[in-house]
Write a protein that holds these residues in place. Structure first.
Motif, PDB file in Angstrom:
ATOM      1  N   ARG A  20       4.144 -23.659  19.431  1.00 46.49           N
ATOM      2  CA  ARG A  20       5.147 -23.366  18.393  1.00 46.49           C
ATOM      3  C   ARG A  20       6.283 -22.500  18.908  1.00 46.49           C
ATOM      4  O   ARG A  20       7.170 -22.149  18.151  1.00 46.49           O
ATOM      5  CB  ARG A  20       4.493 -22.623  17.237  1.00 46.49           C
ATOM      6  CG  ARG A  20       3.349 -23.394  16.638  1.00 46.49           C
ATOM      7  CD  ARG A  20       2.889 -22.691  15.390  1.00 46.49           C
ATOM      8  NE  ARG A  20       1.541 -23.114  15.045  1.00 46.49           N
ATOM      9  CZ  ARG A  20       0.982 -22.924  13.867  1.00 46.49           C
ATOM     10  NH1 ARG A  20       1.653 -22.279  12.932  1.00 46.49           N
ATOM     11  NH2 ARG A  20      -0.232 -23.331  13.634  1.00 46.49           N
ATOM     12  N   THR A  22       6.328 -19.453  19.491  1.00 43.72           N
ATOM     13  CA  THR A  22       6.359 -18.339  18.556  1.00 43.72           C
ATOM     14  C   THR A  22       7.193 -17.168  19.061  1.00 43.72           C
ATOM     15  O   THR A  22       7.884 -16.522  18.286  1.00 43.72           O
ATOM     16  CB  THR A  22       4.910 -17.864  18.303  1.00 43.72           C
ATOM     17  OG1 THR A  22       4.154 -18.979  17.842  1.00 43.72           O
ATOM     18  CG2 THR A  22       4.858 -16.743  17.276  1.00 43.72           C
ATOM     19  N   ASP A 752      -1.149 -17.728   5.403  1.00 42.49           N
ATOM     20  CA  ASP A 752       0.005 -18.594   5.565  1.00 42.49           C
ATOM     21  C   ASP A 752       0.457 -18.605   7.017  1.00 42.49           C
ATOM     22  O   ASP A 752       0.782 -17.559   7.556  1.00 42.49           O
ATOM     23  CB  ASP A 752       1.151 -18.001   4.729  1.00 42.49           C
ATOM     24  CG  ASP A 752       1.591 -18.988   3.675  1.00 42.49           C
ATOM     25  OD1 ASP A 752       0.957 -20.051   3.578  1.00 42.49           O
ATOM     26  OD2 ASP A 752       2.565 -18.667   2.968  1.00 42.49           O
ATOM     27  N   GLY A 753       0.537 -19.744   7.672  1.00 43.98           N
ATOM     28  CA  GLY A 753       1.071 -19.828   9.036  1.00 43.98           C
ATOM     29  C   GLY A 753       0.306 -18.927   9.986  1.00 43.98           C
ATOM     30  O   GLY A 753      -0.903 -18.728   9.863  1.00 43.98           O
TER      31      GLY A 753
END
Ligand code: ANZ
Ligand code: ZN
Length: 832
Positions: A20, A22, A752-753
């Motif tokens: 991702r 991140t 969440d996430g």
């Protein structure tokens, strides 16, 4: 409850962050920008515990700032040029580039396994042309700006190997390979004018509030600005010699004059005097470092000349050539005051010169100086004519004034800082982009011909500079006249590479070193973390380089690092075998050397080092305990500026805590209770505020202690909605330290996430206030009692509580007070 499977979780979440992207930092995201940087590693082979500690600290700050909503730049790269790669080439026959790139690959994989929140898209290695080519461009900019010059200067010369040696290759004055006595030799070398910035570099320190004082002091001392007096002594042969002193106050204590071995007076004498010539040749032996010169025995050669004292012409001082006087400092000549300078004292003792006291040490004022060493402290001037009775500072000023009025000298400022000699006669470095042409002289390589790349086909089987002996590389056409010319074969000091890498991290366009606006949006580095061994040179050179760029209009940043933190070392017990060999912790089981079956001796706890074999390789530890336990241990036991003793018990304790945390946050383990628990809520919010402040202050061990406390409080609390919230908050707060466990638990709880992207919890100010306050209860201004009462209690209730206090009842003895004064939350005064 299940066990936290670090091996599985580590790999899974590291892959998720990678996928991702991140931790990729976006330029101009509109968020507040934070630049967190740890000193980039030299790719020596493997990551060591010092790296792990250093990078874990930066990582916690970077992750925390991201959760605060900052756009965080936290990059990593490789300080990839330097001697060890050439040594490996000489010892193992492997090309320095091959060796370096293999090491980078290994170490990168090791760093990845620790789960650091790094923006790998900005990774750089200084040994690659797409880095050093831009460095060459910056060097050429400095040439154009007049910040570069070429000058003859001394190098360490190995007369057997016929090669220049780096300072580290001179061991006890001898070449590391040949064992030959090293000589000083003059070579034309390149210098950067760091001294032009000496005053700025000192002044800039004053604004670095978030730097350790000791580092600022080290920099200041290194620059070494001192005020002094420069003046001429008339010599017996009709000539004169100019000297520089920072102690004009001691002028009546002078008992000799000394000049450097390459001072013109010494050289002239050598022409006509063979003994002087031999002495000067002897001075040329030995290394070029200040430390070596400092430790050499002080030696001199009497020139037979004498110098007339400027304030009393009847005093004649002998003139020596001395090995401790440097040509490169001041004027290359000094007057010696044995009573008040240790070098002069040693010298005078050896050559039987007078030692006269001119600064009183307490009540000692007699001119005869019978002490065992020089007195360099403050005091009152004695035995010095018009200076008698003055203190040292006043006397300095008085002599400078006298010299200026008399026209025989003037006050000056000198710096200990020398210009930065960047030439290295080595292969594995950035080629200096210069061409030497017989017709045109020194010609910079045109920028469109950059990078000047290193040739690959080089040999290391014989000493010397492989670039210099390469059959074709250095032969080029002169860019100016087209005639036959040769390239500069010196490469840049690797400190040049580390002087601007943090700028290239911030912005790395293909066609130029950096984009000004983008680089300026990230810089300065808000928090820089590294070893105190870089407190002087690396930081000074990077500060200089940044100022040079500012001076040239290339980057509008004055100081590269506004926050600096120097972390402590990782230490370990040392072990010796029965026959006195150092043993590694791996060679020992239960106090017995496994190979010999003999008991071992446990030595002192010292910095982990290969020479004492007391290192612990991080990789097997990560294999066994997982990244989070290693990270947690690195942060928990010692304040970050102190040394951290590595122990088996410590890492096991960290592992147990990780498991304890897991039991608490494991989805199966959470009982979704109902109702509130105000005490726990207060604890949670205090922890939120405290941990955030601790991380900002880099007080990681304190943050860890608070998380321990919160964990215990949650374990003790009965199921409730508050408790479920507390677990969730604990997870968020611990996530910068133990990110793999945090992600795993977060996903299991349906968070969440990624937790890495979750916002840092906010502390509720209402829950931070103390709920009880202590009232002082006074009668007629005299303290009679104290009472703990709820904060903000109504006035009447406070009054009633005060009147009901046992002491008050006794003192008032039934009489009602005339007046009651209540200062809310502080005190009650009863007027009887
Ligand atoms: C007389 C004197 C008396 C000194 C005394 C010191 C103490 P800092 O403070 O480090 O700048 N010096 C000057 N030039 C030198 C050179 N080229 N090589 C070696 N030594 C040199 O040091 C300045 C002092 O170092 C100067 O002050 C000079 O010795 C010496 F009680 O002069 B002094
Ligand atoms: Zn030419």
């Amino acid at each position: 409850a299940s066990r936290f499977n670090a091996q599985k979780a580590d790999a899974q979440w590291q892959a998720a962050w990678d996928e991702r992207q991140t931790f990729r930092a976006r330029d101009n995201s509109g968020k507040p920008q934070s630049y967190v940087l740890e000193m980039f590693p030299y790719p020596s082979g493997r990551i060591h515990m010092g790296h792990v500690r250093n990078y874990t600290m930066g990582d916690v700050l970077a992750r925390y700032r991201r959760m605060l909503g900052h756009e965080v730049l936290h990059p990593m790269g490789w300080d990839a040029f330097g001697m060890p790669a050439e040594n490996a080439a000489m010892e193992k026959g492997v090309h320095p580039g091959t060796w370096t790139l293999a090491n980078i690959e290994t170490m990168k994989a090791q760093l990845k396994r620790l789960g650091f929140a790094l923006d790998w898209s900005r990774e750089l290695a200084t040994c690659k042309p797409d880095y050093y080519g831009h460095e060459q461009a910056l060097f050429l900019d400095m040439v154009a700006a007049g910040l570069v010059y070429r000058k003859e200067s001394s190098v360490n010369w190995d007369p057997v190997d016929m090669t220049v040696l780096a300072n580290e290759q001179v061991i006890d004055g001898r070449g590391w390979r040949s064992g030959a006595l090293v000589e000083k030799r003059k070579l034309n070398q390149w210098f950067l004018k760091i001294t032009d910035f000496a005053d700025e570099l000192i002044a800039g320190l004053g604004k670095l509030e978030h730097w350790p004082d000791k580092v600022k002091l080290m920099q200041e001392n290194w620059i070494g600005k001192s005020q002094g007096l420069q003046f001429r002594f008339a010599l017996s042969d009709g000539g004169s010699v100019e000297v520089f002193t920072t102690r004009p106050d001691t002028i009546f204590g002078a008992s000799f004059v000394a000049v450097a071995a390459d001072h013109p007076i010494a050289r002239a004498l050598a022409e006509i005097n063979a003994e002087a010539e031999a002495f000067i040749a002897m001075c040329k032996l030995g290394g070029t470092t200040a430390a070596e010169i400092e430790t050499q025995e002080k030696q001199g050669f009497d020139t037979g000349l004498s110098a007339a004292h400027p304030l009393d012409a009847s005093i004649k001082l002998p003139v020596y050539i001395a090995n401790f006087v440097l040509m490169e400092y001041g004027t290359g000549a000094v007057f010696g005051v044995p009573a008040h300078d240790q070098r002069d004292f040693d010298f005078a003792t050896k050559y039987g010169l007078p030692i006269r006291r001119v600064v009183s040490d307490g009540d000692k004022t007699a001119p005869d100086f019978a002490e065992a060493e020089a007195y360099t402290g403050p005091g009152t001037i004695v035995n010095s004519h018009f200076l008698n009775g003055m203190d040292v500072e006043d006397a300095k000023r008085a002599v400078i004034t006298r010299a200026q009025e008399g026209g025989w000298g003037h006050g000056t400022t000198v710096y200990r800082l020398r210009d930065w000699g960047v030439s290295r006669q080595r292969y594995w470095g950035t080629p200096i982009p210069i061409i030497h042409c017989d017709a045109c002289g020194v010609v910079p390589v045109p920028k469109d011909q950059l990078p000047v790349t290193l040739p690959d086909d080089v040999t290391f089987d014989i000493p010397g500079n492989p670039l210099d002996r390469h059959p074709t590389w250095k032969h080029v056409a002169c860019p100016s006249c087209g005639g036959a010319a040769v390239r500069e074969t010196d490469t840049l000091d690797t400190f040049a590479d580390s002087s601007w890498y943090f700028i290239r991290f911030a912005s790395q366009p293909k066609d130029k070193p950096f984009d000004k606006a983008v680089a300026e949006s990230w810089l300065p580095v808000g928090q820089y973390i590294g070893g105190v061994e870089h407190a002087i040179l690396h930081l000074l050179y990077a500060r200089f380089w940044t100022r040079a760029l500012k001076h040239m209009g290339l980057l509008d940043v004055a100081e590269p690092f506004t926050g600096l933190f120097t972390q402590g070392m990782v230490t370990h017990e040392t072990y010796k075998s029965a026959d006195g060999r150092w043993l590694s912790p791996d060679d020992i089981r239960d106090g017995i050397e496994t190979a010999s079956g003999q008991p071992v001796t446990v030595g002192r706890v010292e910095k982990m080092s290969k020479s004492k074999k007391n290192t612990v390789d991080p990789e097997p530890i990560v294999d066994r305990y997982g990244a989070d336990a290693v990270r947690w241990f690195m942060l928990s036991d010692s304040p970050p500026e102190r040394d951290l003793p590595w122990t088996e018990a410590g890492i096991e304790g960290a592992w147990r805590f990780v498991q304890r945390l897991w039991r608490l946050v494991d989805a199966d383990g959470i009982e979704p209770g109902e109702g509130g628990d105000e005490a726990l809520d207060r604890k949670v919010h205090k922890t939120i505020a405290g941990v955030g402040a601790d991380i900002e202050a880099l007080a990681f061990n304190k943050a860890v202690a608070k998380l321990y406390e919160l964990t215990s409080a949650i374990e003790r609390a009965a199921p409730s909605a508050s408790r479920a919230d507390a677990v969730r908050t604990l997870l968020l707060l611990a996530s910068p330290m133990v990110p793999h466990l945090a992600e795993e638990a977060w996903s299991m709880q349906g968070g969440d996430g990624l937790i890495a992207d979750a916002p840092w919890p906010e502390a509720d100010p209402a829950l931070l206030v103390e709920d009880e306050v202590t009232y002082a209860i006074q009668i007629n201004g005299k303290l009679r009692d104290t009472l703990k009462l709820p904060k903000g209690m109504a006035r009447e209730d406070v009054e009633a509580a005060a009147l009901a206090s046992g002491n008050v009842v006794r003192v008032l003895d039934g009489k009602p007070p005339r007046k009651v004064i209540v200062v809310p939350d502080r005190l009650v005064n009863l007027v009887a």
